[in-house]
Design an enzyme around this catalytic site. Structure first.
Site, PDB file in Angstrom:
ATOM      1  N   HIS A 169      -0.329   0.991   9.676  1.00  0.00           N
ATOM      2  CA  HIS A 169      -1.589   1.515   9.145  1.00  0.00           C
ATOM      3  C   HIS A 169      -2.470   2.026  10.283  1.00  0.00           C
ATOM      4  O   HIS A 169      -3.665   2.209  10.106  1.00  0.00           O
ATOM      5  CB  HIS A 169      -2.340   0.441   8.373  1.00  0.00           C
ATOM      6  CG  HIS A 169      -1.486  -0.314   7.424  1.00  0.00           C
ATOM      7  ND1 HIS A 169      -0.929  -1.531   7.739  1.00  0.00           N
ATOM      8  CD2 HIS A 169      -1.061  -0.005   6.177  1.00  0.00           C
ATOM      9  CE1 HIS A 169      -0.195  -1.947   6.712  1.00  0.00           C
ATOM     10  NE2 HIS A 169      -0.254  -1.042   5.761  1.00  0.00           N
ATOM     11  N   LYS A 224       5.532  -7.503   2.691  1.00  0.00           N
ATOM     12  CA  LYS A 224       5.345  -7.367   4.136  1.00  0.00           C
ATOM     13  C   LYS A 224       4.166  -8.253   4.542  1.00  0.00           C
ATOM     14  O   LYS A 224       3.229  -8.448   3.761  1.00  0.00           O
ATOM     15  CB  LYS A 224       5.074  -5.894   4.495  1.00  0.00           C
ATOM     16  CG  LYS A 224       6.187  -4.956   4.038  1.00  0.00           C
ATOM     17  CD  LYS A 224       6.072  -3.540   4.576  1.00  0.00           C
ATOM     18  CE  LYS A 224       4.854  -2.756   4.125  1.00  0.00           C
ATOM     19  NZ  LYS A 224       4.675  -2.637   2.665  1.00  0.00           N
ATOM     20  N   GLY A 276       0.824  -1.195   0.000  1.00  0.00           N
ATOM     21  CA  GLY A 276       0.000   0.000   0.000  1.00  0.00           C
ATOM     22  C   GLY A 276       0.862   1.249   0.000  1.00  0.00           C
ATOM     23  O   GLY A 276       1.976   1.243   0.521  1.00  0.00           O
ATOM     24  N   SER A 277       0.354   2.329  -0.589  1.00  0.00           N
ATOM     25  CA  SER A 277       1.065   3.608  -0.521  1.00  0.00           C
ATOM     26  C   SER A 277       0.807   4.253   0.839  1.00  0.00           C
ATOM     27  O   SER A 277       0.024   3.755   1.641  1.00  0.00           O
ATOM     28  CB  SER A 277       0.605   4.519  -1.656  1.00  0.00           C
ATOM     29  OG  SER A 277       0.994   3.974  -2.900  1.00  0.00           O
ATOM     30  N   GLY A 278       1.502   5.359   1.088  1.00  0.00           N
ATOM     31  CA  GLY A 278       1.379   6.040   2.372  1.00  0.00           C
ATOM     32  C   GLY A 278       2.549   5.771   3.290  1.00  0.00           C
ATOM     33  O   GLY A 278       2.586   6.291   4.408  1.00  0.00           O
ATOM     34  N   HIS A 279       3.523   4.954   2.825  1.00  0.00           N
ATOM     35  CA  HIS A 279       4.693   4.619   3.642  1.00  0.00           C
ATOM     36  C   HIS A 279       5.982   5.195   3.054  1.00  0.00           C
ATOM     37  O   HIS A 279       7.070   4.743   3.387  1.00  0.00           O
ATOM     38  CB  HIS A 279       4.842   3.099   3.759  1.00  0.00           C
ATOM     39  CG  HIS A 279       3.618   2.398   4.238  1.00  0.00           C
ATOM     40  ND1 HIS A 279       3.061   2.661   5.463  1.00  0.00           N
ATOM     41  CD2 HIS A 279       2.833   1.462   3.656  1.00  0.00           C
ATOM     42  CE1 HIS A 279       1.985   1.896   5.618  1.00  0.00           C
ATOM     43  NE2 HIS A 279       1.821   1.162   4.539  1.00  0.00           N
ATOM     44  N   ASP A 285      -1.430  -8.417   0.866  1.00  0.00           N
ATOM     45  CA  ASP A 285      -0.142  -8.357   0.161  1.00  0.00           C
ATOM     46  C   ASP A 285       0.362  -9.761  -0.141  1.00  0.00           C
ATOM     47  O   ASP A 285       0.772 -10.061  -1.278  1.00  0.00           O
ATOM     48  CB  ASP A 285       0.918  -7.636   1.004  1.00  0.00           C
ATOM     49  CG  ASP A 285       0.668  -6.139   1.136  1.00  0.00           C
ATOM     50  OD1 ASP A 285      -0.509  -5.735   1.071  1.00  0.00           O
ATOM     51  OD2 ASP A 285       1.636  -5.381   1.305  1.00  0.00           O
TER      52      ASP A 285
END
Lengths: 335, 335
Positions: free
Chosen positions: A219, A105, A54-57, A110
């Protein structure tokens, strides 16, 4: 929600536009598939590394594509797994005849989507191996996760395994190394504030003005407990103890380690260095020598305030791989 | 106030402890004087660069000490000028016979204290020159400032002038270069939230949930105006137009530039890349080519959310100096 964005639905796509414009010398982006590649194709005979999530990291994972680290990174929507088609496209594109290692991860989506892509790639004759990073000692199972969550160790693993692939090691050797790194590293985080997913528009969780979430996930998943905000020294203890306890047996001799004190996104470097000082004192008291260090925001949770600690026991082989040249937007030296 | 600190009065001293522990291979810290030095003494005959200012802007300045950048950085208390004794100690320590360049940002206290140290150093026979960075186009005078404020261009100037000093240029040449860089670069910032100075314990200023401060200073000084929060595209326009208007005449030909899109401390990289995409489109429309780029948090304001844009017109000489090796905690390549 106060963010520098346009339409919340376009955040990831537009950030990838900026990433491509900022680093045209090193990266190219397949905007249809939301995959970040090195500007140069994989060298024939080199094992290719594909990660994503996921994006945001950010800078994880797209910011770690480049010489000495990843060959491709698949960007999911914010806090959402990339789909199998993205991973398959990346795998097919970067395979240079020596096979592909998937680095995921440990989140259910995922792992499932990387597995599916792996099977599809195998059907078209590409050798694929996988490592699933599960370094977070905070909780055993979690929202979206069976077993431990994958967090900060991913950064260190991508660097080290990237260097090994660059040396020309084969897929078996690279895979074995990746799994052994996962066995030797542990992480734990703490949040001072929540973050807000752009498409949701409200904080993922609520914390009182005097509360912290000890063992938070990247998250915003719940951790071990909520505590009152306290001193940096005490917060450091809340991170160091579980990480070192989990790493295992107390040893009389000193042990070298690669140590990352990571910011969650909104914690300034001034505080991270102060925290590193506290962490380093506690590590020293337990015989851990931070032989190599990273202090900064390398695996983030949007604008969450807080930090995480990752400790990876490191022998000479790992230290040599760590020192090898790397040239990515997020991590660079010797190149 | 929710911060990872111990006693608010000890924040700077304790962050310096962490900085020293994190980078013993590259830095040493004089904790009595709160000065950060390179681990190795200045090479005989090399012009030495000394900068510094209030803390709270990390990695500036202590994180920019090392090969290819500064020889020493003086850390004031948060948002407070370093005192003349600190600057004098740094100047005396790093002088290697070729003189010392002081790099100060244009704030009344900083300029006065660097000047005083410069006079004292001159009395003991050290050649000292100074450059005062005043790149912020937002306002002409400000709190703590006569004339323009010094902001993001400081990062670029320290890198470029550091490379020139490393080449062996003499003090006159290095000083002339520094002033010419200051003439060719401009910055402008925007804040989405305030920050809180630890010893004060409450936000420096208040912004409504839908307000932004356009042209904010790096200590939270008022900017040009308060506007309603709007899209990243419109915010980019608010930064690009004043910077390019101030840089001067519209030219038919394309002009190369070093462009920094800087985070104020609490703005995640996802948003910074998205903003960079918007900025790059606007620059292109006005003939500016971002030939070299930095996207990240390089000059911060504690945990302020927001960003700033710096554009420096760059000829071949500057691009070559930019590409020269640098090895500091905050900026590193080729080494």
């Amino acid at each position: 929600m106060k963010k520098l964005i346009n339409d919340p639905r376009d955040v990831v796509a537009e950030a990838l536009v900026g990433l491509a414009l900022a680093h045209p010398d090193r990266l190219r982006v397949d905007h249809d598939n939301a995959v970040v590649y090195r500007a140069e194709p994989t060298r024939p005979g080199k094992v290719a590394l594909v990660s994503g999530g996921g994006s945001g990291h950010e800078p994880l994972h797209g910011g770690f594509v480049g010489l000495g680290m990843l060959d491709a990174a698949c960007a999911g929507q914010v806090f959402t797994s990339p789909v199998p088609d993205q991973v398959l496209a990346a795998t097919t594109t970067v395979d240079a005849g020596a096979g592909v290692l998937h680095i995921a991860k440990n989140y259910t989506g995922d792992v499932m989507n990387f597995d599916m892509a792996s099977e599809l790639a195998a059907e078209s004759g590409i050798q694929v191996e996988s490592v699933v990073v599960d370094d977070d000692v905070a909780v055993e199972d979690s929202l979206h996760t069976a077993g431990r969550r994958g967090t900060g160790l991913t950064v260190l693993l991508e660097k080290l395994v990237g260097a090994a692939a660059e040396q020309g090691r084969d897929l078996d050797a690279v895979t074995t190394l990746a799994r052994s790194i996962n066995d030797r590293g542990r992480s734990m985080g703490v949040a001072l504030t929540s973050c807000t997913v752009p498409e949701v528009g409200r904080p993922t969780f609520d914390l009182a003005e005097d509360e912290i979430e000890v063992g938070v996930g990247i998250h915003g998943e719940p951790g071990r407990e909520r505590r009152s905000l306290t001193t940096a020294a005490e917060v450091a203890q809340m991170l160091v103890d579980p990480v070192l306890d989990d790493l295992g047996t107390v040893s009389a001799r000193e042990r070298a380690a690669i140590v990352m004190l990571n910011g969650m996104g909104a914690t300034p470097l001034l505080e991270l260095y102060l925290m590193f000082g506290e962490v380093a004192k506690l590590l020293a008291a337990r015989g851990i020598v931070p032989t190599r260090t990273l202090v900064g925001s390398y695996i983030t949770s949007l604008e969450m305030a807080g930090c995480s600690l990752t400790v990876l026991e490191a022998d000479e082989e790992l230290l040599t791989l760590w020192d090898a040249p790397v040239n990515t937007p997020g991590l660079r030296w010797g190149a």
